[in-house]
Design an enzyme around this catalytic site. Structure first.
Site, mmCIF file in Angstrom:
data_model
loop_
_atom_site.group_PDB
_atom_site.id
_atom_site.type_symbol
_atom_site.label_atom_id
_atom_site.label_comp_id
_atom_site.label_asym_id
_atom_site.label_seq_id
_atom_site.Cartn_x
_atom_site.Cartn_y
_atom_site.Cartn_z
ATOM 1 N N CYS A 123 -1.688 9.620 2.683
ATOM 2 C CA CYS A 123 -1.319 8.726 1.392
ATOM 3 C C CYS A 123 -2.539 9.295 0.140
ATOM 4 O O CYS A 123 -2.225 9.209 -0.566
ATOM 5 C CB CYS A 123 -0.976 7.421 1.392
ATOM 6 S SG CYS A 123 -2.656 6.419 2.372
ATOM 7 N N GLU A 170 0.942 -1.149 0.074
ATOM 8 C CA GLU A 170 -0.190 -0.073 -0.265
ATOM 9 C C GLU A 170 0.893 1.178 -0.071
ATOM 10 O O GLU A 170 1.451 1.582 1.006
ATOM 11 C CB GLU A 170 -0.926 -0.219 1.103
ATOM 12 C CG GLU A 170 -1.874 -1.263 1.433
ATOM 13 C CD GLU A 170 -2.853 -1.331 0.212
ATOM 14 O OE1 GLU A 170 -2.944 -0.411 -0.487
ATOM 15 O OE2 GLU A 170 -3.297 -2.479 -0.228
#
Length: 547
Positions: free
Chosen positions: A288, A254
């Site tokens: 993110c 991720e």
């Protein structure tokens, strides 16, 4: 034992540290230090090997596999979170200066909800999954059996140091695995909190925390795991993939990227500005999924910039340094990186509410009007700086997005359904949210994951359960009905080959409703009926065609 090994490591560290102090600034002191590092790395490797071996033995005992065990452990994790919520939130405050009430909403609440979602669905997810039959498997039972993978390693980042531990941990435990957690050493207070709290609820043979920096991570990655999940940046992800490849360990990565925001002329500018500012300056831009840059037409840009300025003042006042809702940069290294970007950019400051303060790790909300070639447009910013780029329209914006790496998320603000369809069809990203940012992450029935440079694999909800589960193909066959496929056995002949070619050369699916209904028919009677049907309508027809 593992505890005795750690005790020896501690004694050795104390001895060498004391010796180094006595020999400060001498060549011998430096030699001692180098020797200490080498021996510590070696001892860490020995300790990690013992820990992984211990977890694998526990996993192979089957203690984690049953529905009862999984639910008990999930409930125990839920209690851990509830009992220690205040301590964890205070640790995050020390790391990021984020208000504890915000951490409860951003990191604690969604973990509790994720556990409840798992508990409510685990029995059905674990159950063998029947798949569609065809004419060749009409008498058989094809299904998918759900197996836990084994020993899982989760390496988490510093920006959401609670959620990025718990959200992958929950499905890993729900899937019946043992887990080793490696929190980020950068969010040191939260890492220490987990190291102190978890052993009070779980034995390390089932769930363990390993703290440390690069040497510890390097030593840990030499061990053989059954799955590794890493959240972080692409350069480190490549190191992890290389380490995992030595054991052919599957990985879930991720990562991040430059998440674009396209604001069309037909969008509600005030609402768009509010939602963009919320997502960008949430956690001081250290998210993110945060908007990394905006693309907007020259016509709409002035109104959008003015709306954003007003929103930021509403959110954080005109002195955000004093706002309790405004977090701080995680470290001096990251502060210096962001200030360097501000020094290099040639963009025009559209919004800047204050001056950077290194001692306070404060960088104000900053919006800049930039060109596509600006320094801010090269890499993910990961901070409270938002560049705005002028485009001629949606086609121009889409072409620019397509030229770069695939982002973790992409956002578009528009009232036009045609523009939304075009954006979805012509861009590639881990996710898309329309008329908002980040909010897709709150939907636990959607997968969370990247594509290309923004990651691989996914988790959240059932997608997380599936990630940490091996789906084993199973076919159960009876001993009767042997004559129906006797043509597969040697000796072969032209007629047998022709029959087999006609049987296997086309797909005749049995309807799902019929497959489910057949489960209530006694096996022997079912076999006789289906055998007669196949004999009448398949084999005999083929025989007539051949002869």
């Amino acid at each position: 034992s593992l505890a005795f090994t750690r005790y020896l490591v501690l004694l050795f560290c104390l001895f060498v540290t004391f010796s180094s102090l006595l020999l400060e600034n001498s060549i011998l002191a430096r030699s001692f230090t180098n020797c200490r590092e080498r021996i510590l790395t070696r001892l860490s490797a020995m300790s990690f090997n013992a820990l992984v071996t211990k977890q694998r033995e526990y996993f192979l005992s089957g203690a984690t596999h049953s529905l009862k065990a999984r639910m008990e452990n999930l409930n125990k994790l839920r209690k851990l979170i509830e009992d220690n919520s205040d301590e964890l939130c205070q640790a995050v405050y020390k790391d990021l200066r984020r208000a504890p009430r915000d951490t409860v909403n951003l990191e604690i609440g969604n973990a509790i909800v994720e556990i409840d979602y798992m508990l409510g669905n685990l029995a059905s997810w674990m159950a063998p999954e029947r798949v569609q039959k065809t004419h060749l498997t009409a008498l058989d039972t094809p299904l998918i059996h759900k197996d836990p993978k084994g020993v899982v390693l989760i390496i988490s980042p510093w920006n959401y140091p609670i959620a990025m531990i718990l959200l992958p941990l929950i499905p890993a435990l729900a899937a019946g695995n043992t887990v080793i957690l490696k929190p980020s050493e950068i969010s040191a207070h939260t890492a220490k909190a987990f190291e102190d709290i978890i052993p009070k609820y779980f034995d390390e043979e089932y769930l363990a925390v390993v703290n440390g920096g690069i040497p510890e991570s390097t030593a840990l990655l030499k061990e053989r795991f059954d799955h590794i999940l890493y959240t972080g940046c692409p350069p480190v992800a490549k190191v992890i993939m290389e380490a995992a490849s030595k054991h052919l360990t599957p990985v879930t990565l991720e990562l991040g990227g430059k998440c674009p925001v396209v604001v069309e002329d037909d969008a509600d500018i005030n609402i768009s500005a509010k939602r963009i500012c919320w997502g960008k300056w949430l956690n001081n831009g250290q998210t993110c999924l945060a908007p990394d840059y905006i693309m907007v037409s020259a016509k709409t840009k002035p109104a959008l910039l003015e709306a954003m300025r007003k929103v930021l003042v509403d959110f954080y006042t005109d002195e955000p340094k004093s706002s309790k809702d405004y977090s701080r940069i995680i470290s001096e290294r990251h502060f210096d990186r962001l200030v360097s970007l501000l020094d290099k950019t040639e963009g025009k400051h559209a919004v800047e509410l204050g001056e950077p303060d290194r001692e306070d790790l404060f960088i104000p909300p900053t919006v800049l009007d930039v060109t596509r070639e600006d320094e801010l447009m090269k890499d993910e910013i990961f901070g409270p700086i938002l560049p705005v780029v002028t485009v001629s329209g949606i086609n121009d914006a889409i072409e620019y997005i397509k030229q770069g790496e695939k982002p973790l998320a992409a956002y578009i603000f528009t009232r036009s359904e045609d523009k939304v369809k075009k954006f979805l069809a012509e861009t590639s990203s881990g996710a898309v949210t329309v008329n908002d940012v980040i909010m897709h992450l709150t939907v636990d029935t959607l997968p969370f994951g990247g594509v290309g440079n923004s990651g691989m694999g996914r988790y959240r909800g059932k997608y997380g359960f599936d990630t940490f589960t091996h789906e084993k193909a199973v076919l159960k066959r009876p001993f009767f009905g042997e004559s129906l496929m006797a043509i597969r056995y040697p000796p072969n002949s032209d007629s047998k080959s022709a029959q087999m070619a006609k049987l296997t050369g086309r797909r005749m699916a049995i309807p799902a409703w019929l497959g489910k209904g057949l489960g209530f028919v006694p096996g022997v009677l079912l076999s006789i009926v289906l055998g007669m049907l196949i004999q009448m309508f398949v084999v005999e027809r083929l025989m007539r065609a051949i002869f």
